[in-house]
Design an enzyme around this catalytic site. Structure first.
Site, PDB file in Angstrom:
ATOM      1  N   PRO A 165       1.435 -48.087 -74.722  1.00  0.00           N
ATOM      2  CA  PRO A 165       0.851 -48.578 -75.946  1.00  0.00           C
ATOM      3  C   PRO A 165       1.379 -49.685 -76.934  1.00  0.00           C
ATOM      4  O   PRO A 165       2.974 -49.675 -76.926  1.00  0.00           O
ATOM      5  CB  PRO A 165       0.896 -47.120 -76.696  1.00  0.00           C
ATOM      6  CG  PRO A 165       1.912 -46.520 -76.029  1.00  0.00           C
ATOM      7  CD  PRO A 165       2.043 -46.948 -74.612  1.00  0.00           C
ATOM      8  N   ASN A 166       0.726 -50.327 -77.440  1.00  0.00           N
ATOM      9  CA  ASN A 166       0.909 -51.419 -78.342  1.00  0.00           C
ATOM     10  C   ASN A 166       1.545 -52.615 -78.005  1.00  0.00           C
ATOM     11  O   ASN A 166       1.637 -53.656 -78.596  1.00  0.00           O
ATOM     12  CB  ASN A 166       1.733 -50.877 -79.500  1.00  0.00           C
ATOM     13  CG  ASN A 166       1.148 -49.605 -80.142  1.00  0.00           C
ATOM     14  OD1 ASN A 166       0.013 -49.893 -80.488  1.00  0.00           O
ATOM     15  ND2 ASN A 166       1.856 -48.533 -80.218  1.00  0.00           N
TER      16      ASN A 166
ATOM     17  N   ARG B 108       3.139 -58.483 -83.075  1.00  0.00           N
ATOM     18  CA  ARG B 108       3.551 -57.285 -83.466  1.00  0.00           C
ATOM     19  C   ARG B 108       4.980 -57.285 -83.881  1.00  0.00           C
ATOM     20  O   ARG B 108       5.958 -57.729 -82.791  1.00  0.00           O
ATOM     21  CB  ARG B 108       3.464 -56.141 -82.177  1.00  0.00           C
ATOM     22  CG  ARG B 108       4.084 -54.696 -82.604  1.00  0.00           C
ATOM     23  CD  ARG B 108       4.263 -53.987 -81.122  1.00  0.00           C
ATOM     24  NE  ARG B 108       4.787 -52.837 -81.430  1.00  0.00           N
ATOM     25  CZ  ARG B 108       5.306 -51.815 -80.399  1.00  0.00           C
ATOM     26  NH1 ARG B 108       5.196 -52.439 -79.211  1.00  0.00           N
ATOM     27  NH2 ARG B 108       5.720 -51.004 -80.630  1.00  0.00           N
TER      28      ARG B 108
ATOM     29  N   TYR C  97      10.437 -57.812 -81.465  1.00  0.00           N
ATOM     30  CA  TYR C  97       9.812 -57.757 -80.154  1.00  0.00           C
ATOM     31  C   TYR C  97       9.759 -59.466 -79.785  1.00  0.00           C
ATOM     32  O   TYR C  97       9.188 -59.575 -78.643  1.00  0.00           O
ATOM     33  CB  TYR C  97       8.648 -57.118 -79.950  1.00  0.00           C
ATOM     34  CG  TYR C  97       8.678 -55.582 -80.134  1.00  0.00           C
ATOM     35  CD1 TYR C  97       9.558 -54.777 -79.353  1.00  0.00           C
ATOM     36  CD2 TYR C  97       8.067 -55.077 -81.189  1.00  0.00           C
ATOM     37  CE1 TYR C  97       9.803 -53.596 -79.588  1.00  0.00           C
ATOM     38  CE2 TYR C  97       8.099 -53.626 -81.413  1.00  0.00           C
ATOM     39  CZ  TYR C  97       9.102 -52.937 -80.455  1.00  0.00           C
ATOM     40  OH  TYR C  97       9.270 -51.474 -80.844  1.00  0.00           O
TER      41      TYR C  97
ATOM     42  N   ASN D  57       7.454 -50.284 -68.851  1.00  0.00           N
ATOM     43  CA  ASN D  57       7.882 -50.324 -70.251  1.00  0.00           C
ATOM     44  C   ASN D  57       6.681 -49.529 -70.853  1.00  0.00           C
ATOM     45  O   ASN D  57       5.659 -49.900 -71.019  1.00  0.00           O
ATOM     46  CB  ASN D  57       7.694 -51.693 -70.807  1.00  0.00           C
ATOM     47  CG  ASN D  57       8.054 -51.688 -72.416  1.00  0.00           C
ATOM     48  OD1 ASN D  57       8.326 -50.483 -72.954  1.00  0.00           O
ATOM     49  ND2 ASN D  57       8.174 -52.655 -72.847  1.00  0.00           N
TER      50      ASN D  57
ATOM     51  N   ALA E 185       6.190 -46.220 -76.725  1.00  0.00           N
ATOM     52  CA  ALA E 185       6.427 -45.022 -77.285  1.00  0.00           C
ATOM     53  C   ALA E 185       6.322 -43.799 -76.494  1.00  0.00           C
ATOM     54  O   ALA E 185       7.147 -42.942 -76.740  1.00  0.00           O
ATOM     55  CB  ALA E 185       6.044 -44.944 -78.608  1.00  0.00           C
TER      56      ALA E 185
ATOM     57  N   HIS F  92       9.688 -41.872 -75.146  1.00  0.00           N
ATOM     58  CA  HIS F  92      10.275 -40.967 -75.891  1.00  0.00           C
ATOM     59  C   HIS F  92       9.522 -39.644 -75.979  1.00  0.00           C
ATOM     60  O   HIS F  92      10.112 -38.867 -76.469  1.00  0.00           O
ATOM     61  CB  HIS F  92      10.674 -41.490 -77.558  1.00  0.00           C
ATOM     62  CG  HIS F  92      11.094 -43.056 -77.495  1.00  0.00           C
ATOM     63  ND1 HIS F  92      12.354 -43.464 -76.479  1.00  0.00           N
ATOM     64  CD2 HIS F  92      10.325 -44.091 -77.764  1.00  0.00           C
ATOM     65  CE1 HIS F  92      12.169 -44.570 -76.832  1.00  0.00           C
ATOM     66  NE2 HIS F  92      10.940 -45.102 -77.576  1.00  0.00           N
TER      67      HIS F  92
ATOM     68  N   GLU G  19      12.904 -48.476 -65.570  1.00  0.00           N
ATOM     69  CA  GLU G  19      12.615 -48.613 -67.086  1.00  0.00           C
ATOM     70  C   GLU G  19      13.078 -49.587 -67.808  1.00  0.00           C
ATOM     71  O   GLU G  19      13.976 -50.245 -67.689  1.00  0.00           O
ATOM     72  CB  GLU G  19      13.363 -47.344 -67.661  1.00  0.00           C
ATOM     73  CG  GLU G  19      12.993 -47.000 -69.220  1.00  0.00           C
ATOM     74  CD  GLU G  19      13.600 -45.787 -69.874  1.00  0.00           C
ATOM     75  OE1 GLU G  19      14.002 -44.891 -68.989  1.00  0.00           O
ATOM     76  OE2 GLU G  19      13.730 -45.981 -71.007  1.00  0.00           O
TER      77      GLU G  19
ATOM     78  N   HIS H 258      12.802 -52.097 -71.686  1.00  0.00           N
ATOM     79  CA  HIS H 258      12.352 -51.948 -73.176  1.00  0.00           C
ATOM     80  C   HIS H 258      12.842 -53.581 -73.467  1.00  0.00           C
ATOM     81  O   HIS H 258      13.928 -54.150 -73.117  1.00  0.00           O
ATOM     82  CB  HIS H 258      12.979 -51.185 -73.800  1.00  0.00           C
ATOM     83  CG  HIS H 258      12.404 -49.848 -73.328  1.00  0.00           C
ATOM     84  ND1 HIS H 258      11.589 -49.256 -73.774  1.00  0.00           N
ATOM     85  CD2 HIS H 258      13.258 -48.977 -72.695  1.00  0.00           C
ATOM     86  CE1 HIS H 258      11.492 -47.982 -73.412  1.00  0.00           C
ATOM     87  NE2 HIS H 258      12.662 -47.778 -72.496  1.00  0.00           N
ATOM     88  N   LEU H 259      11.963 -54.207 -74.293  1.00  0.00           N
ATOM     89  CA  LEU H 259      12.232 -55.586 -74.746  1.00  0.00           C
ATOM     90  C   LEU H 259      13.312 -55.246 -75.935  1.00  0.00           C
ATOM     91  O   LEU H 259      14.453 -56.186 -75.648  1.00  0.00           O
ATOM     92  CB  LEU H 259      10.823 -56.134 -75.568  1.00  0.00           C
ATOM     93  CG  LEU H 259       9.864 -56.504 -74.804  1.00  0.00           C
ATOM     94  CD1 LEU H 259       8.645 -56.177 -75.608  1.00  0.00           C
ATOM     95  CD2 LEU H 259       9.858 -57.828 -74.155  1.00  0.00           C
ATOM     96  N   SER H 260      13.520 -54.222 -76.592  1.00  0.00           N
ATOM     97  CA  SER H 260      14.352 -54.150 -77.598  1.00  0.00           C
ATOM     98  C   SER H 260      15.500 -53.260 -77.096  1.00  0.00           C
ATOM     99  O   SER H 260      15.400 -52.433 -76.063  1.00  0.00           O
ATOM    100  CB  SER H 260      13.835 -53.476 -79.046  1.00  0.00           C
ATOM    101  OG  SER H 260      13.042 -52.207 -78.705  1.00  0.00           O
TER     102      SER H 260
ATOM    103  N   ARG I 202      18.633 -48.653 -81.975  1.00  0.00           N
ATOM    104  CA  ARG I 202      17.510 -48.274 -82.930  1.00  0.00           C
ATOM    105  C   ARG I 202      17.498 -46.934 -83.546  1.00  0.00           C
ATOM    106  O   ARG I 202      18.463 -46.304 -83.595  1.00  0.00           O
ATOM    107  CB  ARG I 202      16.080 -48.945 -82.395  1.00  0.00           C
ATOM    108  CG  ARG I 202      15.986 -50.304 -82.126  1.00  0.00           C
ATOM    109  CD  ARG I 202      14.882 -50.799 -81.440  1.00  0.00           C
ATOM    110  NE  ARG I 202      13.560 -50.746 -82.383  1.00  0.00           N
ATOM    111  CZ  ARG I 202      12.473 -50.696 -82.176  1.00  0.00           C
ATOM    112  NH1 ARG I 202      12.036 -50.968 -80.853  1.00  0.00           N
ATOM    113  NH2 ARG I 202      11.572 -50.571 -83.083  1.00  0.00           N
TER     114      ARG I 202
ATOM    115  N   ARG J  68      14.497 -43.047 -80.683  1.00  0.00           N
ATOM    116  CA  ARG J  68      14.188 -43.844 -79.371  1.00  0.00           C
ATOM    117  C   ARG J  68      15.323 -43.651 -78.637  1.00  0.00           C
ATOM    118  O   ARG J  68      15.536 -44.550 -77.267  1.00  0.00           O
ATOM    119  CB  ARG J  68      14.100 -45.465 -79.921  1.00  0.00           C
ATOM    120  CG  ARG J  68      12.910 -45.585 -81.186  1.00  0.00           C
ATOM    121  CD  ARG J  68      12.904 -47.109 -80.944  1.00  0.00           C
ATOM    122  NE  ARG J  68      12.030 -47.433 -82.412  1.00  0.00           N
ATOM    123  CZ  ARG J  68      10.627 -47.281 -82.342  1.00  0.00           C
ATOM    124  NH1 ARG J  68       9.823 -47.390 -81.246  1.00  0.00           N
ATOM    125  NH2 ARG J  68       9.911 -47.695 -83.474  1.00  0.00           N
TER     126      ARG J  68
HETATM  127  C1  DQA Z   1       9.622 -50.701 -76.466  1.00  0.00           C
HETATM  128  C2  DQA Z   1      10.467 -49.611 -77.358  1.00  0.00           C
HETATM  129  C3  DQA Z   1       9.850 -48.394 -77.908  1.00  0.00           C
HETATM  130  O1  DQA Z   1      10.806 -47.658 -78.662  1.00  0.00           O
HETATM  131  C4  DQA Z   1       8.837 -48.766 -78.651  1.00  0.00           C
HETATM  132  O2  DQA Z   1       7.919 -47.667 -78.698  1.00  0.00           O
HETATM  133  C5  DQA Z   1       7.656 -49.813 -77.935  1.00  0.00           C
HETATM  134  C6  DQA Z   1       8.484 -50.872 -77.236  1.00  0.00           C
HETATM  135  C7  DQA Z   1      10.444 -51.981 -76.024  1.00  0.00           C
HETATM  136  O3  DQA Z   1       9.988 -52.664 -75.251  1.00  0.00           O
HETATM  137  O4  DQA Z   1      11.375 -52.333 -76.854  1.00  0.00           O
HETATM  138  O5  DQA Z   1       6.643 -49.813 -78.020  1.00  0.00           O
HETATM  139  O6  DQA Z   1       9.497 -50.134 -75.203  1.00  0.00           O
END
Ligand code: DQA
Length: 147
Positions: free
Chosen positions: A10-11, A18, A23, A74, A77, A80, A98, A100-102, A107, A111
């Site tokens: 999502p997102n 965003r 990101y 990825n 959210a 979590h 797994e 994640h960009l961040s 954080r 997370r």
């Molecule tokens: C994310 C980190 C997640 O905590 C967050 O909800 C995202 C992006 C990342 O790529 O850093 O949507 O997966």
């Protein structure tokens, strides 16, 4: 041909606009282009998807069975929160990275927990879009070892 599936939760369709301070400014389409170039270099097949829906992501994981050799995910959210995604990955028993960009560990506390990590080969986070290429390389190295 060895083939991998890259899943985005999502997102992540909004990457580029965003929270760029978290990101970055690269769009998901830009990331897909870079992933396709890397897959071609390595001689890998690649499917790339994004969905905002947990159930659709579960279906995509199920659909990877017998089609792909590994998954980069990825889960956004859902990382979590989603026991369903964790169970789907266990059910298909494909190696998964797994991603994640961040750096999720630098954080908010919520997370720091990942359901995906429990069933993943490994976790890559904090390297921005480059992480996708690192994940492809890691999966390819693993598949080379187990093949
Ligand atoms: C994310 C980190 C997640 O905590 C967050 O909800 C995202 C992006 C990342 O790529 O850093 O949507 O997966």
């Amino acid at each position: 041909m060895t083939s991998i599936l890259i899943l985005n939760g999502p997102n992540l369709n909004l990457l580029g606009q965003r929270q760029p301070e978290v990101y970055g400014t690269t769009t998901l389409a830009g990331i897909e282009t870079a992933c396709r170039a890397r897959a071609t270099e390595l001689g890998l097949g690649l499917d790339f998807h994004q969905s905002n829906s947990e159930g659709a992501l579960v279906d995509l994981i199920h659909g990877a069975q017998g089609v792909h050799d590994g998954i980069v995910i990825n889960a956004g959210a859902y990382t979590h929160t989603s026991i369903a995604l964790m169970d789907a990955l266990s059910s298909v028993a494909l190696p998964a990275v797994e991603l994640h960009l961040s750096n999720i560990h630098a954080r908010e506390e919520f997370r720091h927990r990942s359901y995906i990590a429990r069933v993943a080969l490994g976790v890559i986070c904090g390297f921005g879009p480059t992480g996708y290429l690192l994940a492809i390389d890691a999966l390819e190295a693993h598949l080379g070892r187990v093949r």
